[in-house]
Scaffold this motif. Structure first.
Motif, PDB file in Angstrom:
ATOM      1  N   ARG A  71      45.871   4.379  12.367  1.00 23.26           N
ATOM      2  CA  ARG A  71      46.643   5.617  12.220  1.00 23.26           C
ATOM      3  C   ARG A  71      48.150   5.360  12.164  1.00 23.26           C
ATOM      4  N   ARG A  72      48.585   4.129  12.411  1.00 24.99           N
ATOM      5  CA  ARG A  72      50.014   3.832  12.531  1.00 24.99           C
ATOM      6  C   ARG A  72      50.620   3.442  11.187  1.00 24.99           C
ATOM      7  N   GLY A  73      50.585   4.342  10.248  1.00 23.98           N
ATOM      8  CA  GLY A  73      51.219   4.089   8.969  1.00 23.98           C
ATOM      9  C   GLY A  73      50.240   4.096   7.823  1.00 23.98           C
ATOM     10  N   ALA A  74      50.756   3.751   6.645  1.00 22.69           N
ATOM     11  CA  ALA A  74      49.920   3.556   5.470  1.00 22.69           C
ATOM     12  C   ALA A  74      49.582   2.074   5.366  1.00 22.69           C
ATOM     13  N   TRP A  75      48.493   1.771   4.645  1.00 16.22           N
ATOM     14  CA  TRP A  75      48.025   0.395   4.558  1.00 16.22           C
ATOM     15  C   TRP A  75      47.783   0.013   3.112  1.00 16.22           C
ATOM     16  N   LEU A  76      48.140  -1.215   2.802  1.00 17.68           N
ATOM     17  CA  LEU A  76      47.858  -1.792   1.493  1.00 17.68           C
ATOM     18  C   LEU A  76      47.225  -3.151   1.719  1.00 17.68           C
ATOM     19  N   ARG A  77      46.065  -3.370   1.130  1.00 21.88           N
ATOM     20  CA  ARG A  77      45.468  -4.697   1.200  1.00 21.88           C
ATOM     21  C   ARG A  77      46.312  -5.662   0.377  1.00 21.88           C
ATOM     22  N   ALA A  78      46.543  -6.848   0.931  1.00 23.85           N
ATOM     23  CA  ALA A  78      47.292  -7.907   0.250  1.00 23.85           C
ATOM     24  C   ALA A  78      46.487  -9.191   0.400  1.00 23.85           C
ATOM     25  N   ASP A  79      45.334  -9.230  -0.236  1.00 29.43           N
ATOM     26  CA  ASP A  79      44.359 -10.282   0.010  1.00 29.43           C
ATOM     27  C   ASP A  79      44.731 -11.591  -0.683  1.00 29.43           C
ATOM     28  N   PRO A  80      44.459 -12.729  -0.016  1.00 25.56           N
ATOM     29  CA  PRO A  80      44.683 -14.024  -0.661  1.00 25.56           C
ATOM     30  C   PRO A  80      43.859 -14.119  -1.940  1.00 25.56           C
ATOM     31  N   ALA A  81      44.468 -14.712  -2.966  1.00 23.66           N
ATOM     32  CA  ALA A  81      43.825 -14.741  -4.277  1.00 23.66           C
ATOM     33  C   ALA A  81      44.076 -16.074  -4.967  1.00 23.66           C
ATOM     34  N   HIS A  82      43.214 -16.362  -5.925  1.00 19.63           N
ATOM     35  CA  HIS A  82      43.401 -17.540  -6.784  1.00 19.63           C
ATOM     36  C   HIS A  82      43.444 -17.075  -8.223  1.00 19.63           C
ATOM     37  N   ILE A  83      44.578 -17.359  -8.875  1.00 20.02           N
ATOM     38  CA  ILE A  83      44.778 -17.020 -10.277  1.00 20.02           C
ATOM     39  C   ILE A  83      44.942 -18.321 -11.051  1.00 20.02           C
ATOM     40  N   ARG A  84      44.199 -18.434 -12.153  1.00 17.01           N
ATOM     41  CA  ARG A  84      44.256 -19.668 -12.942  1.00 17.01           C
ATOM     42  C   ARG A  84      44.851 -19.377 -14.319  1.00 17.01           C
ATOM     43  N   PRO A  85      45.949 -20.038 -14.659  1.00 21.37           N
ATOM     44  CA  PRO A  85      46.508 -19.856 -16.008  1.00 21.37           C
ATOM     45  C   PRO A  85      45.558 -20.417 -17.067  1.00 21.37           C
ATOM     46  N   ASP A  86      45.505 -19.747 -18.210  1.00 24.33           N
ATOM     47  CA  ASP A  86      44.782 -20.309 -19.342  1.00 24.33           C
ATOM     48  C   ASP A  86      45.569 -20.017 -20.611  1.00 24.33           C
ATOM     49  N   ILE A  87      45.018 -20.389 -21.742  1.00 24.58           N
ATOM     50  CA  ILE A  87      45.757 -20.302 -22.993  1.00 24.58           C
ATOM     51  C   ILE A  87      46.122 -18.867 -23.350  1.00 24.58           C
ATOM     52  N   ASN A  88      45.348 -17.898 -22.832  1.00 21.19           N
ATOM     53  CA  ASN A  88      45.578 -16.490 -23.172  1.00 21.19           C
ATOM     54  C   ASN A  88      46.292 -15.704 -22.081  1.00 21.19           C
ATOM     55  N   GLY A  89      46.645 -16.348 -20.979  1.00 16.89           N
ATOM     56  CA  GLY A  89      47.305 -15.620 -19.902  1.00 16.89           C
ATOM     57  C   GLY A  89      46.996 -16.229 -18.554  1.00 16.89           C
ATOM     58  N   ALA A  90      46.512 -15.422 -17.619  1.00 18.67           N
ATOM     59  CA  ALA A  90      46.174 -15.891 -16.275  1.00 18.67           C
ATOM     60  C   ALA A  90      45.025 -15.044 -15.752  1.00 18.67           C
ATOM     61  N   ARG A  91      43.984 -15.697 -15.263  1.00 22.53           N
ATOM     62  CA  ARG A  91      42.770 -14.981 -14.847  1.00 22.53           C
ATOM     63  C   ARG A  91      42.617 -14.979 -13.328  1.00 22.53           C
ATOM     64  N   LEU A  92      42.188 -13.830 -12.829  1.00 16.26           N
ATOM     65  CA  LEU A  92      41.879 -13.695 -11.402  1.00 16.26           C
ATOM     66  C   LEU A  92      40.476 -14.234 -11.173  1.00 16.26           C
ATOM     67  N   LEU A  93      40.367 -15.343 -10.448  1.00 15.49           N
ATOM     68  CA  LEU A  93      39.074 -15.998 -10.268  1.00 15.49           C
ATOM     69  C   LEU A  93      38.528 -15.905  -8.848  1.00 15.49           C
ATOM     70  N   GLY A  94      39.309 -15.388  -7.935  1.00 13.83           N
ATOM     71  CA  GLY A  94      38.798 -15.245  -6.571  1.00 13.83           C
ATOM     72  C   GLY A  94      39.758 -14.432  -5.715  1.00 13.83           C
ATOM     73  N   VAL A  95      39.188 -13.635  -4.815  1.00 15.30           N
ATOM     74  CA  VAL A  95      39.988 -12.824  -3.898  1.00 15.30           C
ATOM     75  C   VAL A  95      39.283 -12.794  -2.544  1.00 15.30           C
ATOM     76  N   GLY A  96      40.033 -12.968  -1.480  1.00 14.39           N
ATOM     77  CA  GLY A  96      39.509 -12.785  -0.135  1.00 14.39           C
ATOM     78  C   GLY A  96      38.310 -13.642   0.187  1.00 14.39           C
ATOM     79  N   ALA A  97      37.189 -12.998   0.437  1.00 15.42           N
ATOM     80  CA  ALA A  97      35.985 -13.695   0.863  1.00 15.42           C
ATOM     81  C   ALA A  97      35.499 -14.696  -0.174  1.00 15.42           C
ATOM     82  N   ASN A  98      35.836 -14.499  -1.461  1.00 15.86           N
ATOM     83  CA  ASN A  98      35.418 -15.445  -2.496  1.00 15.86           C
ATOM     84  C   ASN A  98      36.053 -16.825  -2.316  1.00 15.86           C
ATOM     85  N   LEU A  99      37.122 -16.900  -1.546  1.00 14.98           N
ATOM     86  CA  LEU A  99      37.884 -18.145  -1.445  1.00 14.98           C
ATOM     87  C   LEU A  99      37.509 -18.986  -0.228  1.00 14.98           C
TER      88      LEU A  99
END
Length: 308
Positions: A71-99
């Motif tokens: 109740r003490r404020g607003a909350w935003l998840r800021a989960d640890p993530a793994h992003i891998r660059p590739d030839i077309n940009g950068a892909r999200l390959l894992g977040v939180g429990a996936n890592l």
């Protein structure tokens, strides 16, 4: 709502799979409807939150730290993530429990990141290794961040929020990536066969609802936000068991199950064979209501496949 309700992935995920005969017959005779598509709409059909919305960060915070803290404020998840660059940009390959996050990762990485957010007036902490949080003022304006399940496997730039409110978050994310890229703990993760934590994924912002209700007295789910909502609504909630252990008049959250064939064999077919009423509610809006008297609809042909 009497009977069993299954919250399911999109019906399109079952496309091409032949339905077991008992299930095909039951679905052919069932009442069908098309509801609003999307997981937010699916959850809204079964959980009534006041005010409306699905503030996943606040709901999981309740689960991880208790209602008084949430109740003490607003909350935003800021989960640890793994992003891998590739030839077309950068892909999200894992977040939180996936890592495969552990407390050692929190202890190593969090102190390096906290000053970045402290300078912006936000507090970063991690009461669970896979679930990290930013505490914000209740009146904070947030852009529309994408949930991890919407973005996994995609180019992250396709899911970046837009508008003036998003500028500071893009700047913060850039600082986070620079800090994590240079952090020595990621070399230890690589040596242990894990991918580096090279980003944070912002999502699920909002304040804890004033109230939650549901027509289902019992909820089974492995989704922490659903379990948090059930706790706030004082519902009987627990992780997913085997089908035979499910009580009557229950809501069973199967959205996170990835094996479509196993869902057909171990959940939908047993529910169709039972004598209690059942509702299958798919994330793309397809709904089937199964009731015992429908067995007399012998003129209806079996449904051979599920599709969008």
């Amino acid at each position: 709502m009497a009977g069993l309700t299954l919250l399911l992935p999109p019906a399109a995920r079952f496309a091409g799979l032949a339905l077991p005969p008992v299930l095909a017959k039951a679905l052919g005779r069932a009442d069908r409807a098309q509801a609003e598509a999307g997981e937010p709409a699916l959850l809204a059909r079964h959980f009534d939150l006041l005010p409306r919305g699905w503030p996943a960060g606040a709901l999981t915070r309740l689960l991880d730290a208790g209602e008084d803290d949430a109740r003490r404020g607003a909350w935003l998840r800021a989960d640890p993530a793994h992003i891998r660059p590739d030839i077309n940009g950068a892909r999200l390959l894992g977040v939180g429990a996936n890592l495969g996050m552990a407390q050692a990762d929190v202890d190593a990485l969090l102190p390096a990141l906290r000053p970045l957010f402290g300078d912006a007036g936000f507090q970063l902490d991690a009461p669970h290794p896979a679930r990290w949080y930013l505490r914000l003022p209740r009146e904070a304006r947030l852009p529309a961040f994408a949930a991890p399940e919407q973005a996994l496997g995609d180019d992250v730039f396709d899911h970046m929020p837009g508008g003036d409110d998003a500028r500071r978050w893009r700047a913060l994310e850039s600082e986070v990536q620079i800090t994590l890229h240079n952090h020595p703990h990621n070399a230890a993760r690589l040596a242990a066969g894990k991918v580096p934590v090279n980003a944070l994924w912002f999502w699920g912002g909002g304040v804890l609802p004033d109230a939650v209700s549901s027509r289902a007295p019992t909820v089974y789910s492995d989704d922490p936000a659903v379990l948090g909502a059930a706790r706030l609504g004082k519902l009987h909630a627990m992780p997913l068991p085997a089908f035979r252990e499910i009580e009557d008049d229950a809501l069973v959250d199967l959205r996170g199950q990835r094996d479509a064939r196993a869902l057909l064999e171990h959940w939908l077919s047993p529910a169709a064979e039972g004598t209690r009423a059942a509702t299958f509610d798919f994330a793309d809006g397809a709904r089937f209501s199964l009731r015992p008297p429908q067995r007399w609809r012998f003129w209806r042909k079996p449904l051979r496949v599920l599709s969008a």
